[in-house]
Design an enzyme around this catalytic site. Structure first.
Site, PDB file in Angstrom:
ATOM      1  CG  LEU A  39      -2.029  -1.048   1.257  1.00  0.00           C
ATOM      2  CD1 LEU A  39      -2.726  -1.022   2.615  1.00  0.00           C
ATOM      3  CD2 LEU A  39      -3.033  -0.811   0.151  1.00  0.00           C
ATOM      4  N   GLY A  40       2.043   1.211   0.580  1.00  0.00           N
ATOM      5  CA  GLY A  40       2.842   2.425   0.631  1.00  0.00           C
ATOM      6  C   GLY A  40       4.139   2.208   1.384  1.00  0.00           C
ATOM      7  N   GLY A  96       7.422   4.609   3.803  1.00  0.00           N
ATOM      8  CA  GLY A  96       7.888   5.830   4.426  1.00  0.00           C
ATOM      9  C   GLY A  96       9.337   5.681   4.796  1.00  0.00           C
ATOM     10  CB  SER A 111       7.043   1.983   8.404  1.00  0.00           C
ATOM     11  OG  SER A 111       6.292   3.072   7.897  1.00  0.00           O
ATOM     12  CB  THR A 112       7.178  -1.135   3.825  1.00  0.00           C
ATOM     13  OG1 THR A 112       7.426  -2.279   4.652  1.00  0.00           O
ATOM     14  CG2 THR A 112       8.471  -0.634   3.200  1.00  0.00           C
ATOM     15  CB  VAL A 113       1.909   0.678   4.714  1.00  0.00           C
ATOM     16  CG1 VAL A 113       0.489   0.385   5.173  1.00  0.00           C
ATOM     17  CG2 VAL A 113       2.567   1.690   5.651  1.00  0.00           C
ATOM     18  CE  LYS A 115       3.685   3.517  10.006  1.00  0.00           C
ATOM     19  NZ  LYS A 115       3.083   4.770  10.527  1.00  0.00           N
ATOM     20  CG  ASP A 149     -18.347  -2.077  -1.984  1.00  0.00           C
ATOM     21  OD1 ASP A 149     -18.411  -3.306  -1.829  1.00  0.00           O
ATOM     22  OD2 ASP A 149     -18.578  -1.513  -3.065  1.00  0.00           O
TER      23      ASP A 149
END
Length: 956
Positions: free
Chosen positions: A77-78, A80, A83-85, A99, A213
């Site tokens: 997802l992302g 920083g 960190s990685t997510v 995270k 959803d």
């Protein structure tokens, strides 16, 4: 297999892998597609921007890994600096976000704060609007230990939502709902968790929106399986390109949560350290004075300006340095708020850099020209603007102790829609009834005319400078016993009266309330609003002899002036009604213990009268409504093939409604008609569809399997109600009227999700009280309401939907208990295209052109002996096609229309067949009786799209 960075780390690395990544089981998602893009090594992406990658500080997460034996990694997802997510699946439970921090984490504040928040025992409703970690653990990587936090997945930030809204700002309604959630979260954080967010700042970036959803997660994972993420190998570490969730629609967006607690601190100790970046810094932070919880409140005030005005409140750009500087920020504050109080300057360690001892400005840049919030605010006006700015000033105070707390702000008039140009609230907040009871806002009173009023506010009526009356402003409720069309089992059941005017752009909460003199009050009453699931808002499902309860609202769209609006649903002439409905209350229509009304159906909704009584459920409906009002840019791709909704056609005739349903992409399940000729024609077109050639009486009495359909359409016999029925056949009319009474029996055995009825407009036109068809019309309505269906009706000119004739018909759409009422489709054509962007009404010439010579049913007996008055072929037919055809002639004026031309004028496509062996008269009858397929396709297509949206499917 991964490349191992060095031989010395092999043993410890594989020990870490064995302890954290387990063998797969049946719950795992399989990623077998190896057709992924290899990214070039000379183009750095994501983690490569930081030297933490080359220093091997990131944990080498790979898609498909199973971490701790319970979290399978699904996609990235992302990332920083620290960190990685990743999106992951907690096996047998739920999707989560992992995270994963670097192995040299210097600042453990986020982990420590979440450990603290997870331990706080609290029932505060704001706790549900803090993004608290679900789990926290550490794991050994090839180069050290990594901490990991587990969170609930979120869609996007409020800032992302802002970018997707073309206006670049929140609406007032959406802002209010967001603030209810945010302030409740801060109240929990400050009072129960004893923590100050400080944050990288409270802004649109760290207010995250939930996922309503589940298909969003499913499509996200499917995309990774079918189109794997691009990646590269950097010294044995796989760098993935992050994937984003599809841009959600308003219905997919869940409740907002306050996140990002990496800079949060305890509120129980004194602080003066530098926090909050740039434009969100509070005055005491800029001056290095002691600060506490109130810096979060200042932060919220600045954030509001970003979200609602589309610009910063303060920029702090130094005219000499060309960048943000503290002195420029303080100069901006002075320009807006005036000089700071001396008491604040005395405790600020940096005060002397910018001010003298009396608060005079001494810094070597000028203070900008004096301005005000009134000048800066551009979106509101009048009393509402005044109320909004009063709310802002409760946060934007130099002195921290003068800022209101989150709890106090939740009671603000503007936030809760209490402001009104009509009133000055009576001191003490209420009035005394003749019986001695004190009533105040949110109470219900009985009036002398036998109706009831849920009070929104009590006001003094001032004329010529003196008080003339004490009046109440509120919602009107009326006993079911006083109207037709509603069940009357209990004398204590009432319905909620909501009159709206189509040309009035104000929300329903401003239009519909009425003003009543306090002299009309008889006594105080108790009233419970009961949502569709049958649970009273006060959690009481039994009522004493005096307690009123409401399950339905009557919503009518009319241009009739407010003082002339009757309270009975059938006392208005049909010509004055644009649309009317009886709707079951949804959860969002009901309130908390204060019994405050929050929303009005699916027409015009405002959060203006929300009141803080706990936000866990109260604002969910208002949030959905506010989001639905945004015209969001949608970047989603096609969701793929959708399972069709099923359709049943009762009184199907030659198949007009079925043809329209097929054109709209519905699956034809079965149909019913008793007329042999009609059934023969239906089989000619739909041989695969179950056709019951039977009477309604017989159909209702027999037990047949598999009768449940998503959408059911009825075209009951209509001659008895038609204004063209100038020579009535009393016996036949009686049979036709009796057939209409079988609606309820059909609903009992088929239980459709959505019901449509097409009838002659005369049923509604003469259906008002005292009208010829009032009993029949109200019986139609009650057959729905007594079975807990919501139903909306209006007379419609089918020319507005592209039919090349003036054909006015009554259309009713009902939804089963548990389903919100559906909307009518917007017109597709217009008489005046110059004033709209719609095409002109479909003309006769356009409808009948292109019929091949010799086409079936395209013959005419003879031409007229002499030309007749010609019809304007460039306009629709001026009259309705009936079972005998039409008295209007072909545009040439030389002949009548052929049956095939009549079919085209009735909206049938050329490929719809009519018997070539039946008489011309019989074919003409089948055409005239039909629900025009072109109009049916518009109606059913709109219903299908609304169902798809509610069911979390993406319409094709």
């Amino acid at each position: 297999m991964r490349h191992i960075p060095s031989s010395r780390s092999v043993a410890s690395f594989w020990h870490a892998i064995k302890s954290s990544v387990r063998k797969p089981d049946s719950q795992l998602v399989h990623f077998t597609n190896s057709n992924f893009k290899i990214l070039p090594l000379d183009q750095p992406i994501e983690e490569e921007a930081h030297d933490n990658l080359t220093k091997r500080r990131y944990y080498p997460v790979r898609i498909g890994d199973l971490i701790r034996g319970k979290y399978q990694v699904l996609d990235k997802l992302g990332y920083g600096l620290e960190s990685t997510v990743w999106l992951a699946n907690e096996l047998r439970q739920r999707p989560v976000v992992l995270k994963v921090f670097t192995n040299d984490l210097q600042n453990r504040a986020e982990i420590d704060v979440h450990n603290h928040l997870m331990k706080v025992q609290s029932k505060h409703p704001g706790r549900d609007h803090i993004r608290i970690a679900l789990d926290a653990f550490s794991m050994q990587g090839p180069n050290g230990e990594h901490h990991c936090l587990v969170y609930e997945p979120m869609l996007e930030s409020a800032q992302d939502l802002l970018r997707r809204n073309p206006s670049g700002r929140f609406t007032e309604d959406l802002l209010k709902v967001f603030l209810h959630y945010l302030l409740s979260a801060l109240d929990y954080l400050h009072r129960d968790a004893r923590s100050i967010h400080t944050g990288k700042y409270i802004s649109g970036f760290n207010i995250l929106l939930g996922i309503n959803d589940k298909s969003i997660i499913q499509s996200f994972v499917k995309a990774e399986q079918e189109h794997p993420s691009a990646r590269k190998d950097v010294q044995g570490y796989t760098v993935y390109a992050s994937r984003a969730f599809d841009s959600p629609s308003g219905k997919s967006i869940g409740e907002p949560l306050l996140s990002d607690f990496g800079s949060a601190v305890s509120g129980d100790i004194e602080h003066d350290e530098d926090v909050q970046p740039n434009v969100y810094r509070a005055p005491e932070v800029c001056l290095k004075a002691p600060w506490s919880y109130s810096i979060d409140i200042w932060n919220v005030g600045c954030m509001i300006w970003d979200l609602f005005e589309g610009k910063h409140l303060f920029y702090g750009r130094d005219p000499k340095e060309g960048k943000y500087m503290t002195r420029a920020h303080l100069a901006d504050m002075v320009a807006l708020l005036g000089p700071p109080p001396v008491e604040l300057l005395k405790v600020g360690k940096r005060s002397t850099e910018f001010f003298d001892k009396d608060g005079g400005w001494t810094a070597d840049i000028p203070v900008p020209a004096r301005t005000s919030l009134e000048e800066s605010e551009k979106n509101l006006e009048g009393y509402n603007k005044e109320a909004f700015l009063r709310f802002m000033r409760k946060m934007l105070q130099w002195r921290p102790e003068l800022r209101q707390t989150a709890s106090q702000l939740l009671e603000d008039d503007w936030l809760n829609g209490q402001s009104s140009t009509l009133r000055e609230v009576v001191k003490g907040g209420g009035l005394t009834t003749p019986g001695g009871s004190v009533v105040k806002p949110y109470d219900t009173v009985e009036l002398k005319d036998g109706t009831f009023l849920r009070i929104i506010c009590v006001m003094n009526v001032i004329r010529n400078g003196s008080q003339k009356d004490v009046a109440m402003y509120g919602w009107r409720f009326v006993s079911n016993q006083r109207t037709s069309g509603l069940p009357k089992e209990s004398p204590n059941e009432v319905y909620w009266v909501i009159h709206l005017t189509p040309k009035d752009s104000r929300p329903a909460t401003d239009q519909a309330p009425v003003r009543v003199s306090s002299s009309q009050v008889v006594r105080k009453r108790r009233l419970s609003l009961i949502s569709e699931n049958g649970i009273s808002i006060r959690r009481s499902v039994t009522f004493d002899n005096d307690e009123l309860f409401c399950k339905r609202k009557y919503v009518v769209m009319t241009d009739t002036g407010k003082e002339e609006r009757p309270l009975d649903a059938f006392s208005l002439p049909a010509a004055e009604i644009a649309e009317a409905s009886f709707e079951r209350l949804q959860e969002e229509d009901c309130d908390g213990e204060s019994q405050n009304v929050t929303a009005v159906g699916n027409r015009a909704v405002s959060s203006k009268n929300l009141r803080h009584v706990g936000v866990e459920k109260q604002h969910s409906g208002a949030l959905s409504s506010a989001l639905a009002a945004l015209s969001l840019h949608d970047n989603t791709h096609d969701g793929g093939t959708l399972a069709p909704y099923t359709f049943a056609d009762i009184c199907c005739g030659a198949g007009g409604a079925s043809r329209g349903a097929a054109m709209a992409g519905l699956e034809l399940l079965y149909s019913l008609d008793h007329d042999p000729a009609a059934c023969d024609n239906y089989r000619l077109n739909f041989p695969q569809v179950r056709l019951y050639q039977d009477s309604l009486d017989s159909f209702v009495s027999k037990k047949r399997p598999n009768l449940e359909a998503d959408i059911m359409h009825f075209s009951f016999p209509c001659q008895a109600y038609s204004q063209a029925n100038t020579r009535p056949n009393l016996e036949k009319d009686a049979l036709n009227i009796a057939a209409n009474t079988k609606l309820g029996g059909c609903l009992d055995i088929t239980k459709p999700r959505v019901v449509c009825i097409e009838q002659t407009s005369g049923l509604m036109s003469l259906g008002s009280r005292g009208g010829k068809h009032h009993t029949c019309f109200s019986n139609f309505i009650e057959q729905f309401t007594s079975r807990n269906y919501s139903v909306v009706w209006r007379n419609v000119n089918f020319a507005d939907y592209g039919l090349p004739q003036q054909r006015n018909r009554l259309i009713m759409v009902a939804t089963r208990e548990g389903e919100p009422l559906l909307k009518f489709p917007e017109p597709t054509h217009t008489r005046d295209p110059d004033s709209t962007k719609l095409p002109r009404f479909t003309s006769v010439a356009e409808a009948i052109k292109g019929i091949p010579q010799g086409y079936p049913n395209h013959d005419w007996s003879s031409e007229f002996a002499s030309p007749r008055r010609q019809h304007n072929g460039d306009a629709p037919l001026g009259r309705t096609i009936l079972t005998g055809g039409t008295t209007e002639v072909h545009p040439s004026g030389l002949r009548a229309f052929s049956n095939r031309e009549l079919a085209c004028l009735q909206g049938f496509p050329l490929y719809h067949k009519f018997s070539v062996t039946a008489s011309r008269t019989e074919v003409k009858k089948q055409i005239g009786n039909a629900f025009p397929p072109s109009v049916a396709a518009v109606l059913f297509g709109s219903i299908k799209r609304q169902l798809q949206e509610r069911d979390g499917m993406k319409p094709k």
